[in-house]
Design an enzyme around this catalytic site. Structure first.
Site, PDB file in Angstrom:
ATOM      1  N   HIS A  71     -12.923  -6.299 -48.812  1.00 58.14           N
ATOM      2  CA  HIS A  71     -13.972  -5.409 -49.017  1.00 58.14           C
ATOM      3  C   HIS A  71     -14.981  -5.572 -48.719  1.00 58.14           C
ATOM      4  O   HIS A  71     -16.242  -5.231 -48.434  1.00 58.14           O
ATOM      5  CB  HIS A  71     -13.084  -4.759 -50.999  1.00 58.14           C
ATOM      6  CG  HIS A  71     -13.782  -3.234 -50.524  1.00 58.14           C
ATOM      7  ND1 HIS A  71     -13.125  -2.428 -51.742  1.00 58.14           N
ATOM      8  CD2 HIS A  71     -14.451  -2.374 -50.192  1.00 58.14           C
ATOM      9  CE1 HIS A  71     -14.146  -1.416 -51.844  1.00 58.14           C
ATOM     10  NE2 HIS A  71     -14.478  -1.458 -50.237  1.00 58.14           N
ATOM     11  N   GLU A  74     -15.896  -6.073 -45.681  1.00 56.92           N
ATOM     12  CA  GLU A  74     -16.578  -5.295 -44.475  1.00 56.92           C
ATOM     13  C   GLU A  74     -17.854  -4.192 -44.948  1.00 56.92           C
ATOM     14  O   GLU A  74     -18.937  -4.056 -44.286  1.00 56.92           O
ATOM     15  CB  GLU A  74     -15.448  -3.690 -45.442  1.00 56.92           C
ATOM     16  CG  GLU A  74     -15.708  -2.595 -44.793  1.00 56.92           C
ATOM     17  CD  GLU A  74     -15.446  -1.653 -45.199  1.00 56.92           C
ATOM     18  OE1 GLU A  74     -15.121   0.045 -45.235  1.00 56.92           O
ATOM     19  OE2 GLU A  74     -13.556  -2.069 -46.070  1.00 56.92           O
ATOM     20  N   HIS A  75     -19.126  -4.709 -46.196  1.00 57.15           N
ATOM     21  CA  HIS A  75     -19.935  -4.079 -47.073  1.00 57.15           C
ATOM     22  C   HIS A  75     -20.866  -5.512 -46.192  1.00 57.15           C
ATOM     23  O   HIS A  75     -21.520  -4.721 -46.067  1.00 57.15           O
ATOM     24  CB  HIS A  75     -20.059  -4.279 -48.150  1.00 57.15           C
ATOM     25  CG  HIS A  75     -19.230  -3.049 -48.821  1.00 57.15           C
ATOM     26  ND1 HIS A  75     -20.041  -1.603 -49.490  1.00 57.15           N
ATOM     27  CD2 HIS A  75     -18.210  -2.390 -48.400  1.00 57.15           C
ATOM     28  CE1 HIS A  75     -19.169  -0.901 -50.204  1.00 57.15           C
ATOM     29  NE2 HIS A  75     -17.917  -1.063 -50.194  1.00 57.15           N
ATOM     30  N   GLU A 151     -18.042   2.799 -55.761  1.00 53.00           N
ATOM     31  CA  GLU A 151     -17.032   3.184 -54.975  1.00 53.00           C
ATOM     32  C   GLU A 151     -15.616   3.209 -55.903  1.00 53.00           C
ATOM     33  O   GLU A 151     -15.104   4.334 -55.249  1.00 53.00           O
ATOM     34  CB  GLU A 151     -16.841   2.015 -53.486  1.00 53.00           C
ATOM     35  CG  GLU A 151     -15.881   2.820 -52.622  1.00 53.00           C
ATOM     36  CD  GLU A 151     -15.699   2.332 -51.008  1.00 53.00           C
ATOM     37  OE1 GLU A 151     -14.917   2.087 -50.545  1.00 53.00           O
ATOM     38  OE2 GLU A 151     -16.408   0.797 -51.662  1.00 53.00           O
TER      39      GLU A 151
END
Length: 439
Positions: A71, A74-75, A151
């Site tokens: 994750h 991805e950022h 998020e």
């Protein structure tokens, strides 16, 4: 018949494939030096093109001390490279009216962009610069930790999302597939930059990269752009290296099932997910499951909708779903209702699945087949969906069916097939998740 997608070194026979699809579309697949796979679908007359860079590793592949890295990456890949900052990346696509994004799943990560065909070289350059040359600085890492926590907090405010996320845990507890894709707040707070760097170095490699593109795309030109971008990024694409193998679909899944999981929230409804292990992605009965789930819980004519909402007025939202993975899957049913009616609704969900095993009518079968056919064709009317179909075929199946052949498989499903699978699923150990007031 499906077109097989063998994994072979670049110099071996079969490393390049070409086959026609419906309505003049042409699919080509090549394995480039270094083991990079390039898979394209040229669609005549389409001016848009979607480009995707897939890494066949997702949250299930994280080592314990790397948890949360998928994750984070991805950022972080959008935060900049040695040649581009975050604003440069954003402006590159805004300037041409395009879009870029990423998706992280349990078994893959994909960075993609959708542009008009003349801007495809730019999309390839920018996305592959991100994949090969992300700087992953400490300051960006610290900044994105806060963004990711926000998020996760947003997702935690949605009780339906919470129910689905915890359903994976209930059915596949203790297995990496049972973990949340995005991690948990505790995981995100604990992981450090070095762990993310190690995960990046381990999995972002030529032999693990799959490039897919669909729309107004020329295969040979794309292969040249890809190799040039990877060379600029410092990746070695000079040797006869075989791509990474696909996951072992026959591997045993050692997981612990939790029959009942209650998450107490001070909200007005109870959100229920009830189900069991489903089918693996490549299971030959996947079309049977699609037909069964359509009859059971897809749309306003489905059995769950008619019984629970239309006849009894117990819920506004109710449906069934399947979620495949390499060696197993999930099958579940969801409803949101008054907490006082939760036991009744849960009982009706299971009763309808069991009733599927008693048989379906010819009309239900025909309707479901038509519903799937129409939805499939409509879903594949854009270049993004076509690009995504190629990536999933390469990662999960090792073969690609034409759209027409896929629809023929759906039409070949029989009422006995559906009833038999329903009996099997209803007999499997099941788990239930409820999110709502304490009862």
């Amino acid at each position: 018949m499906p077109h097989d997608l063998p994994l072979v070194p670049a110099s071996a026979a079969g490393s390049s494939l070409t086959f026609e699809q419906d309505h003049g579309a042409v699919i080509r697949r090549s394995i480039l030096p270094g083991g990079v796979r390039v898979f394209t679908e040229h669609i005549p007359g389409l001016r848009s093109a979607t480009f995707g860079a897939w890494i066949g590793r997702g949250s299930r592949d994280e080592k314990p001390d790397h948890a949360g890295s998928t994750h984070f990456l991805e950022h972080l890949l959008f935060k900049g490279t040695s040649t581009r900052g975050a604003l440069d990346i954003a402006e590159a696509f805004d300037r041409v009216g395009g879009e870029s994004n990423a998706m992280t799943a349990k078994e893959y990560t994909c960075y993609y962009a959708r542009v008009i065909d003349v801007d495809l070289p730019m999309a390839v350059e920018v996305i592959l610069d991100m994949v090969t040359g992300a700087t992953l600085t400490q300051s960006d890492f610290d900044l994105e930790r806060g963004v990711i926590l926000e998020e996760l907090a947003m997702a935690d405010d949605d009780p339906g999302d919470v129910a689905h996320e915890r359903f994976s845990e209930a059915i596949l507890g203790g297995h990496p597939l049972g973990r949340p894709i995005g991690g948990t707040p505790a995981i995100i707070k604990a992981v450090d930059r070095e762990a993310v760097l190690e995960h990046y170095g381990e999995h972002y490699r030529p032999e693990g990269l799959i490039v897919t593109a669909a729309g107004g795309v020329d295969h040979d030109a794309l292969c040249g752009w890809v190799l040039a971008a990877l060379d600029r990024g410092g990746w070695d694409t000079t040797g006869d290296v075989a791509p990474l193998g696909r996951r072992d679909a026959s591997a045993a899944v050692d997981a612990t099932l939790t029959p009942r999981l209650n998450i107490v929230r001070d909200i007005e409804q109870a959100h229920i997910v009830l189900g069991t292990r489903g089918l693996a992605a490549a299971d030959e009965r996947r079309n049977v499951l699609a037909v069964m789930s359509t009859i059971l819980g897809a749309g306003m004519s489905s059995r769950l909708f008619q019984e629970i909402r239309e006849k009894r007025g117990l819920a506004y939202t109710v449906y069934s779903f399947g979620q495949p993975h390499a060696e197993t899957g999930l099958f579940g049913m969801y409803a949101a209702c008054s907490p006082a009616k939760a036991d009744e609704v849960a009982g009706l969900l299971m009763a309808e699945l069991e009733r599927m095993g008693e048989g379906i009518t010819p009309g239900e079968l025909e309707r479901a087949q038509g519903q799937i056919a129409g939805a499939t064709v409509l879903r594949l009317e854009d270049s993004y969906s076509r690009m995504s179909r190629l990536g999933k075929a390469e990662l999960a199946f090792g073969e690609l069916w034409s759209i027409g052949e896929s629809l023929e498989q759906v039409r070949a499903v029989t009422a006995d097939d559906v009833a038999g699978l329903a009996v099997e699923l209803a007999s499997r150990p099941r788990g239930e998740v409820r999110v709502g007031p304490d009862s």
